[in-house]
Design a protein around this motif. Structure first.
Motif, PDB file in Angstrom:
ATOM      1  N   UNK A   1       3.001 -46.462 -16.077  1.00 25.24           N
ATOM      2  CA  UNK A   1       3.571 -46.884 -14.802  1.00 25.24           C
ATOM      3  C   UNK A   1       4.676 -45.925 -14.364  1.00 25.24           C
ATOM      4  N   UNK A   2       5.494 -45.472 -15.313  1.00 21.81           N
ATOM      5  CA  UNK A   2       6.559 -44.532 -14.980  1.00 21.81           C
ATOM      6  C   UNK A   2       5.979 -43.177 -14.578  1.00 21.81           C
ATOM      7  N   UNK A   3       4.922 -42.783 -15.272  1.00 21.97           N
ATOM      8  CA  UNK A   3       4.318 -41.462 -15.069  1.00 21.97           C
ATOM      9  C   UNK A   3       3.582 -41.377 -13.727  1.00 21.97           C
ATOM     10  N   UNK A   4       3.092 -42.521 -13.255  1.00 21.02           N
ATOM     11  CA  UNK A   4       2.202 -42.548 -12.099  1.00 21.02           C
ATOM     12  C   UNK A   4       3.014 -42.804 -10.823  1.00 21.02           C
ATOM     13  N   UNK A   5       3.856 -41.866 -10.461  1.00 23.37           N
ATOM     14  CA  UNK A   5       4.745 -42.063  -9.318  1.00 23.37           C
ATOM     15  C   UNK A   5       4.157 -41.528  -8.020  1.00 23.37           C
ATOM     16  N   UNK A   6       3.282 -40.543  -8.100  1.00 24.95           N
ATOM     17  CA  UNK A   6       2.671 -39.965  -6.905  1.00 24.95           C
ATOM     18  C   UNK A   6       1.751 -41.004  -6.267  1.00 24.95           C
ATOM     19  N   UNK A   7       1.935 -41.346  -4.972  1.00 23.93           N
ATOM     20  CA  UNK A   7       1.089 -42.366  -4.340  1.00 23.93           C
ATOM     21  C   UNK A   7      -0.391 -42.015  -4.370  1.00 23.93           C
ATOM     22  N   UNK A   8      -0.723 -40.707  -4.230  1.00 26.17           N
ATOM     23  CA  UNK A   8      -2.131 -40.318  -4.280  1.00 26.17           C
ATOM     24  C   UNK A   8      -2.713 -40.632  -5.650  1.00 26.17           C
ATOM     25  N   UNK A   9      -1.968 -40.305  -6.707  1.00 25.46           N
ATOM     26  CA  UNK A   9      -2.425 -40.609  -8.063  1.00 25.46           C
ATOM     27  C   UNK A   9      -2.514 -42.121  -8.268  1.00 25.46           C
ATOM     28  N   UNK A  10      -1.522 -42.834  -7.752  1.00 27.14           N
ATOM     29  CA  UNK A  10      -1.450 -44.272  -7.993  1.00 27.14           C
ATOM     30  C   UNK A  10      -2.688 -44.984  -7.478  1.00 27.14           C
ATOM     31  N   UNK A  11      -3.206 -44.584  -6.318  1.00 33.55           N
ATOM     32  CA  UNK A  11      -4.358 -45.279  -5.759  1.00 33.55           C
ATOM     33  C   UNK A  11      -5.622 -45.030  -6.565  1.00 33.55           C
ATOM     34  N   UNK A  12      -5.796 -43.808  -7.045  1.00 28.47           N
ATOM     35  CA  UNK A  12      -6.958 -43.557  -7.912  1.00 28.47           C
ATOM     36  C   UNK A  12      -6.815 -44.320  -9.224  1.00 28.47           C
ATOM     37  N   UNK A  13      -5.609 -44.296  -9.784  1.00 23.84           N
ATOM     38  CA  UNK A  13      -5.385 -44.978 -11.061  1.00 23.84           C
ATOM     39  C   UNK A  13      -5.533 -46.486 -10.929  1.00 23.84           C
ATOM     40  N   UNK A  14      -5.359 -47.022  -9.725  1.00 24.70           N
ATOM     41  CA  UNK A  14      -5.535 -48.464  -9.539  1.00 24.70           C
ATOM     42  C   UNK A  14      -6.962 -48.894  -9.831  1.00 24.70           C
ATOM     43  N   UNK A  15      -7.932 -47.978  -9.715  1.00 24.68           N
ATOM     44  CA  UNK A  15      -9.321 -48.294 -10.053  1.00 24.68           C
ATOM     45  C   UNK A  15      -9.574 -48.120 -11.545  1.00 24.68           C
ATOM     46  N   UNK A  16      -8.977 -47.079 -12.135  1.00 24.83           N
ATOM     47  CA  UNK A  16      -9.292 -46.722 -13.517  1.00 24.83           C
ATOM     48  C   UNK A  16      -8.471 -47.498 -14.537  1.00 24.83           C
TER      49      UNK A  16
END
Length: 656
Positions: free
Chosen positions: A530-545
């Motif tokens: 959660x701390x590592x995933x600060x970029x909004x673009x990354x966050x949206x992809x990671x929300x699926x994975x």
């Protein structure tokens, strides 16, 4: 009143692979009568609705010279520009329908805008498939890969040794090593073929009396001894070339081979020397090394059925990774193979040679070839070694083979109440401890004896910790890092290999999560992500994975069950982008089983790619839909999947 726009929104959501099919059925039944009086809005069109959506919500990031994640959408302006990029649009559809894109912090489309865009994109491919002439596609002439070459030599000569040890590795395309477009022929490989041909024939054709010959050699050299020697040579070479070419050799081909053999004898060498040289020529011929499907009228583009010998070859290399046997060849010679395809599929799946479908399709589909080189940290995972590695792979092989041979439902691949274990693997799973058994988890053979030794036995699973491919140590290991689990890899594996919903590639220069002995752990792996995933673009992809990946956190990097990660309690719960939640991996499995048609479509696509030796195109979608419909009607039986692929036009026909 239900408006057409509202119903379009519901339809798009209902078709989403994240929503249960039952919900879509109920919506359709309730809404269709009202819609019939209100459906006065035109269907969304890509050139209008699709392009407008891209301009408003996508092109700021996915346009220009350096688009985010390398995914450019700027060139798509009409149906024609979209149709040729099926794989790219699968990613876009998945991101938009699960609200993974646009990213958080960007203006979000309304539900109606999102639904209209999805309908417009899907309609492009539906129209293209509907309007296109029936097209079975055209497979690039395929070279035998290493496995197929080795198996074909085994069955052609009746000798079992590996002549491919020094062959270069085969390239991978679309996840498999039998794809025609990537099976190139290099000068090094040609040298290896020449050397292998000489070695093979020397082993198979030896000088000496008949009673000293092997059974394979006797079959190879059998002929009518009452005939002149020249006719005997032709008889042997005709039979050999016909088997090697997987079709009847022509008179001209036999004459040239016989002439080559006789030229050796004319120089004072033995008849066997002549036969050896002619056989080497056959083994170096493109007619042997390539699975050629020659056209009767080259240059003509029309669709034509494969002839029966070509069909026998496709069937044999699909299910056995080797040349047709005598029964297939005899049926083809009599023109009766098509009429007996179903019975031949049943026979071939029960034959021991169908292990090739396990080793060459299943293990590549599941990406388990990587287990051979997986090297977890020895200090953190001291029990992992070659013995355990082999046991992990064998469990998956036996499990997939049982679904295949017992004609079980393909849904059991997602979850099942049995598996195959030996004692080392049972101990690794915590099912058997050093003192015997753990309470309530006694794996037993059918006779009731506990698992002992290296022998694998079928074991009933009484709890929810194990069951199906997702909790097998082979899968859990290849989706991990050497030092820890990887929720991202595990989430991506489920999306790609089970649901055919790949996320877009990650943006360049994304820093890795810090790890190692020198890193101070300030939280659980989930918290650090959660701390590592600060970029909004990354966050949206990671929300699926990530929610899918974290569901596996009770299993460490080599698949052993655990309740803590170091000092931190493990939280396997999660929420999918559509709002559905789960508390355990068992609950996630139930969600995946609700998505059974998405899984069936994914497995159908993967197996069809493997069977055809090419990637799929938009015109293949009707066949995939037909296969899934047949699976629905037949309780998702494994034999239905194979039978419908073999019956399909792409398998039985080709474009000239």
């Amino acid at each position: 009143m239900i408006t057409a726009t509202s119903f379009s929104r519901l339809t798009a959501l209902g078709r989403s692979r994240f929503l249960p099919s039952l919900a879509f059925v109920l919506v359709s039944v309730i809404c269709l009568p009202a819609l019939s009086a209100a459906n006065d809005s035109p269907a969304p069109r890509f050139a209008e609705d699709g392009v407008a959506f891209l301009k408003k919500h996508c092109l700021d990031c996915h346009g220009g010279a350096q688009p985010e994640a390398g995914l450019s959408l700027a060139e798509f302006r009409d149906d024609a520009s979209v149709v040729g990029h099926r794989d790219r649009w699968k990613i876009v559809i998945g991101m938009v329908e699960t609200a993974g894109m646009p990213p958080e912090g960007s203006p979000q489309p309304t539900a109606d805008e999102r639904a209209a865009f999805l309908l417009a994109v899907r309609a492009v491919f539906e129209r293209a498939a509907r309007d296109a002439k029936p097209d079975p596609g055209r497979v690039t002439m395929r070279r035998l890969n290493r496995t197929e070459y080795r198996n074909t030599i085994r069955d052609l000569f009746g000798i079992d040794f590996d002549p491919t040890e020094d062959f270069p590795s085969d390239d991978i395309g679309h996840g498999f090593d039998n794809i025609g477009d990537v099976l190139t022929m290099s000068p090094v490989l040609m040298e290896r073929y020449l050397s292998a041909a000489e070695s093979i024939v020397q082993r198979a054709v030896k000088d000496g009396p008949r009673d000293a010959q092997s059974a394979g050699q006797q079959r190879l050299l059998a002929c009518d001894a009452s005939r002149p020697e020249a006719e005997q040579t032709r008889e042997i070479l005709r039979r050999f070339a016909s088997r090697a070419y997987r079709r009847p050799a022509t008179n001209d081909e036999v004459a040239r081979l016989a002439q080559l053999a006789e030229s050796v004898a004319d120089n004072g060498r033995s008849r066997e020397d002549g036969l050896r040289l002619a056989m080497q020529a056959v083994l170096c011929s493109p007619k042997f090394l390539f699975r050629a499907e020659l056209d009767d009228r080259p240059g003509r583009p029309e669709v034509r059925p494969l002839d029966e010998f070509q069909l026998a070859s496709r069937l044999s290399y699909f299910l056995w990774s080797t040349m047709p046997d005598d029964q297939l060849s005899d049926l083809a010679a009599r023109g009766q193979l098509r009429a007996n395809l179903d019975s031949q599929v049943r026979r071939m799946l029960q034959d021991p040679k169908s292990e090739a479908l396990v080793d060459n399709f299943a293990l590549q589909w599941l990406q388990l070839k990587r287990l051979e080189t997986f090297s977890p940290d020895r200090q953190r995972f001291p029990r992992f070694g070659q013995r355990l590695r082999a046991s992990m792979l064998e469990e998956t092989r036996r499990f997939f083979a049982s679904v295949m041979r017992e004609d079980r439902s393909i849904l059991e691949l997602l979850d099942a109440d049995y598996t195959f274990l030996n004692e080392p693997l049972a101990r690794h799973y915590g099912i058997v401890d050093t003192h015997g058994t753990r309470a309530g988890k006694r794996p037993v053979k059918p006779g009731g004896q506990p698992v002992r030794g290296e022998e694998f036995v079928r074991v009933h699973l009484a709890d929810g910790e194990r069951g199906g491919l997702l909790t097998q140590a082979s899968v859990l290991s290849v989706t991990s890092n050497p030092t820890r689990t990887s929720p991202v890899k595990r989430g991506v594996w489920v999306l790609e290999q089970l649901l055919s919903m790949p996320p877009p590639p990650p943006p360049p220069n994304v820093p890795l999560l810090p790890e190692g002995d020198g890193v101070e752990l300030t939280g659980s792996l989930r918290e650090r992500f959660e701390q590592h995933r600060s970029d909004p673009v990354c966050a949206n992809c990671h929300a699926r994975m990530d929610p899918i990946g974290f569901a596996f956190e009770n299993y460490d990097a080599v698949g052993a069950f655990r309740t803590k990660d170091g000092a931190f309690d493990i939280d396997p719960s999660g929420e999918l982008p559509d709002g559905r939640t789960f508390q355990t991996l068992a609950e996630l499995k139930e969600i995946l089983k609700e998505m059974k048609d998405s899984f069936a479509a994914c497995l159908s696509e993967k197996m069809l790619i493997y069977a055809l030796g090419r990637g799929l195109e938009f015109y293949d979608q009707p066949e995939v839909d037909r296969i899934v419909s047949a699976l629905q009607r037949n309780n998702y039986r494994f034999s239905t999947l194979v039978r419908e692929i073999v019956r399909s036009d792409p398998f039985q026909k080709r474009r000239g």
